[in-house]
Motif scaffolding. Sequence first.
Motif, PDB file in Angstrom:
ATOM      1  N   ASN A 224      -3.027   6.464   3.428  1.00  0.00           N
ATOM      2  CA  ASN A 224      -3.584   6.084   4.723  1.00  0.00           C
ATOM      3  C   ASN A 224      -4.963   6.680   4.986  1.00  0.00           C
ATOM      4  O   ASN A 224      -5.590   6.377   5.991  1.00  0.00           O
ATOM      5  CB  ASN A 224      -2.620   6.512   5.842  1.00  0.00           C
ATOM      6  CG  ASN A 224      -2.440   8.013   5.924  1.00  0.00           C
ATOM      7  OD1 ASN A 224      -2.633   8.718   4.934  1.00  0.00           O
ATOM      8  ND2 ASN A 224      -2.087   8.518   7.084  1.00  0.00           N
ATOM      9  N   ASN A 225      -5.415   7.547   4.078  1.00  0.00           N
ATOM     10  CA  ASN A 225      -6.728   8.180   4.249  1.00  0.00           C
ATOM     11  C   ASN A 225      -7.323   8.415   2.862  1.00  0.00           C
ATOM     12  O   ASN A 225      -7.223   9.510   2.304  1.00  0.00           O
ATOM     13  CB  ASN A 225      -6.575   9.504   5.005  1.00  0.00           C
ATOM     14  CG  ASN A 225      -7.907  10.170   5.304  1.00  0.00           C
ATOM     15  OD1 ASN A 225      -8.956   9.703   4.897  1.00  0.00           O
ATOM     16  ND2 ASN A 225      -7.856  11.291   6.014  1.00  0.00           N
ATOM     17  N   ASN A 388      -5.544   4.312   8.127  1.00  0.00           N
ATOM     18  CA  ASN A 388      -5.531   4.649   9.554  1.00  0.00           C
ATOM     19  C   ASN A 388      -6.769   4.134  10.266  1.00  0.00           C
ATOM     20  O   ASN A 388      -6.714   3.720  11.425  1.00  0.00           O
ATOM     21  CB  ASN A 388      -5.448   6.167   9.737  1.00  0.00           C
ATOM     22  CG  ASN A 388      -4.016   6.667   9.659  1.00  0.00           C
ATOM     23  OD1 ASN A 388      -3.074   5.881   9.681  1.00  0.00           O
ATOM     24  ND2 ASN A 388      -3.865   7.971   9.553  1.00  0.00           N
ATOM     25  N   THR A 392      -7.198   2.101  13.869  1.00  0.00           N
ATOM     26  CA  THR A 392      -8.027   2.599  14.974  1.00  0.00           C
ATOM     27  C   THR A 392      -9.045   1.545  15.406  1.00  0.00           C
ATOM     28  O   THR A 392      -9.239   1.314  16.608  1.00  0.00           O
ATOM     29  CB  THR A 392      -8.744   3.889  14.547  1.00  0.00           C
ATOM     30  OG1 THR A 392      -7.761   4.869  14.194  1.00  0.00           O
ATOM     31  CG2 THR A 392      -9.608   4.426  15.664  1.00  0.00           C
ATOM     32  N   PHE A 406      -4.049   7.819  16.155  1.00  0.00           N
ATOM     33  CA  PHE A 406      -3.626   7.407  14.805  1.00  0.00           C
ATOM     34  C   PHE A 406      -2.713   6.174  14.824  1.00  0.00           C
ATOM     35  O   PHE A 406      -1.601   6.199  14.286  1.00  0.00           O
ATOM     36  CB  PHE A 406      -2.918   8.563  14.093  1.00  0.00           C
ATOM     37  CG  PHE A 406      -3.685   9.852  14.152  1.00  0.00           C
ATOM     38  CD1 PHE A 406      -4.887   9.978  13.480  1.00  0.00           C
ATOM     39  CD2 PHE A 406      -3.211  10.925  14.887  1.00  0.00           C
ATOM     40  CE1 PHE A 406      -5.602  11.168  13.527  1.00  0.00           C
ATOM     41  CE2 PHE A 406      -3.923  12.126  14.951  1.00  0.00           C
ATOM     42  CZ  PHE A 406      -5.125  12.242  14.272  1.00  0.00           C
ATOM     43  N   LYS A 408      -1.042   2.697  13.717  1.00  0.00           N
ATOM     44  CA  LYS A 408      -0.870   2.001  12.446  1.00  0.00           C
ATOM     45  C   LYS A 408      -1.613   0.665  12.493  1.00  0.00           C
ATOM     46  O   LYS A 408      -1.775   0.060  13.555  1.00  0.00           O
ATOM     47  CB  LYS A 408       0.614   1.755  12.170  1.00  0.00           C
ATOM     48  CG  LYS A 408       1.427   3.035  11.990  1.00  0.00           C
ATOM     49  CD  LYS A 408       1.033   3.758  10.723  1.00  0.00           C
ATOM     50  CE  LYS A 408       1.898   4.972  10.444  1.00  0.00           C
ATOM     51  NZ  LYS A 408       1.625   6.084  11.369  1.00  0.00           N
TER      52      LYS A 408
END
Length: 455
Positions: A224-225, A388, A392, A406, A408
């Motif tokens: 996710n990052n 993420n 956002t 954060f 989804k």
Amino acid sequence: MDGYSQTPLKERLEALRNLIPEAFAEGKIDWEKLKAALGEEVNFSNERYVLNWAGKSDAFRIMQQSSTATLVPCKEESVDFDNTENIFIEGENMEVLKVLQKSYFGKVKMIYIDPPYNTGNDSFIYPDKFSETKEEYQKRVGDKDAEGYMMRDGMFQKNSRENGQYHSNWLNMMMPRLYLAKSLLRDDGVIFVSIDDNEVHNLRLLMNEIFGEENFVAQIIIQNNPRGRQSDSFFATAHEYLLCYAKQIEECVLRGMQLSDEQKAEYKFSDEQGAYRLLGLRQRGVASLRTDRPDMFFPIYVNTNTLEISIEEQNDWECVIPKKSDGREGRWMWGKQKCINDIKFLVAKKIVKRNEYDIFVKDYLLKYDSQERTRKLKSIWDNKELNNQVGTQEVKQLLNGEYMSFPKSSAFIKQICALLLEDDSIILDFFAGSGTTAHAVMQLNKEDGGHRKFI
């Protein structure tokens, strides 16, 4: 099969295991957990394999208290109230889960939740008091703001790492909600829970207790990052987890993903039944030796002129046995009777490099129900749209001002929803956050013409 006939005791134990899997630990009945599941007041001891924490007995009691709450329609805040089949509910989620039992018991196909991760900074501790008066409740949760939404101050308490019951508080919040959620699932239902390193170990044990260890489906790693969290001390964390459990594993069916053009190109042969590829009949990987399955080691005979195959011995035909590359005796992927029954799907080929014959299976692109073959999802999801940052940006475009931290991405929830075979399922999210699950369900319905409903 162990060779023994089924006894009434075994049947009863199996029925109990299906009904209350959380009452079994390491294959045996845990009497204290069984009593607790049936509403008895129990204090759990620590002298056996069991997940235990401060406040667990109280959490059981709170879960089993009935609620007198009702859901009040808000037509003025709704869109097409009389015809919509989607529901958005505002309230303490455990209280709402209790209210939903009567109408949705055993009807939900999939649950997805993104609960607090217990980072030490989140405010999630619910008071969980349902015996108070309406005036006491309103005083505790505070007034609504100018736009009519509940104010968060007073609704939750922060769970600091300095708290002596830091993990226990999180488990006390999660356990009763997961128990109530499980009863809403269909027998073929599944639950997906997002989590990170702070509580993944405890969540896995908790889910084993509630859903049964045998109903574990997967622990998926979500990148996710991609750049990694540079504020971390030693390693830049680039992932979190998605746990998946079935209500009853033998009833659970999940859809695979469509094959890529490159994967479809592997099906380069064809006959009257359609395109196919050849897979080796010899078992590979784990448990692939003769000693692992002696009944699946047997000779197959090949006519070297016509490449015809026979399971029975034939004069002057080549004898082929399953062998490992290091010369050890292996085993076939199919048993002897299946080879006899489905011999039309077996193909013999000469492997020139080894100067010997081997046996292969026709694996068709179209399955028996005329559906195109799919591929299983991997346990690591690294698609860029799952980041993420994507979530956002989505929320920033939709909402002005404050939004949940954060969030989804809708693509992430869509990928989970797409695993369901039915396109008219009920999907529940009881940590609604910024409403990404509702967004994803409506978006997926628009794309494929489905009729999924969300709560």
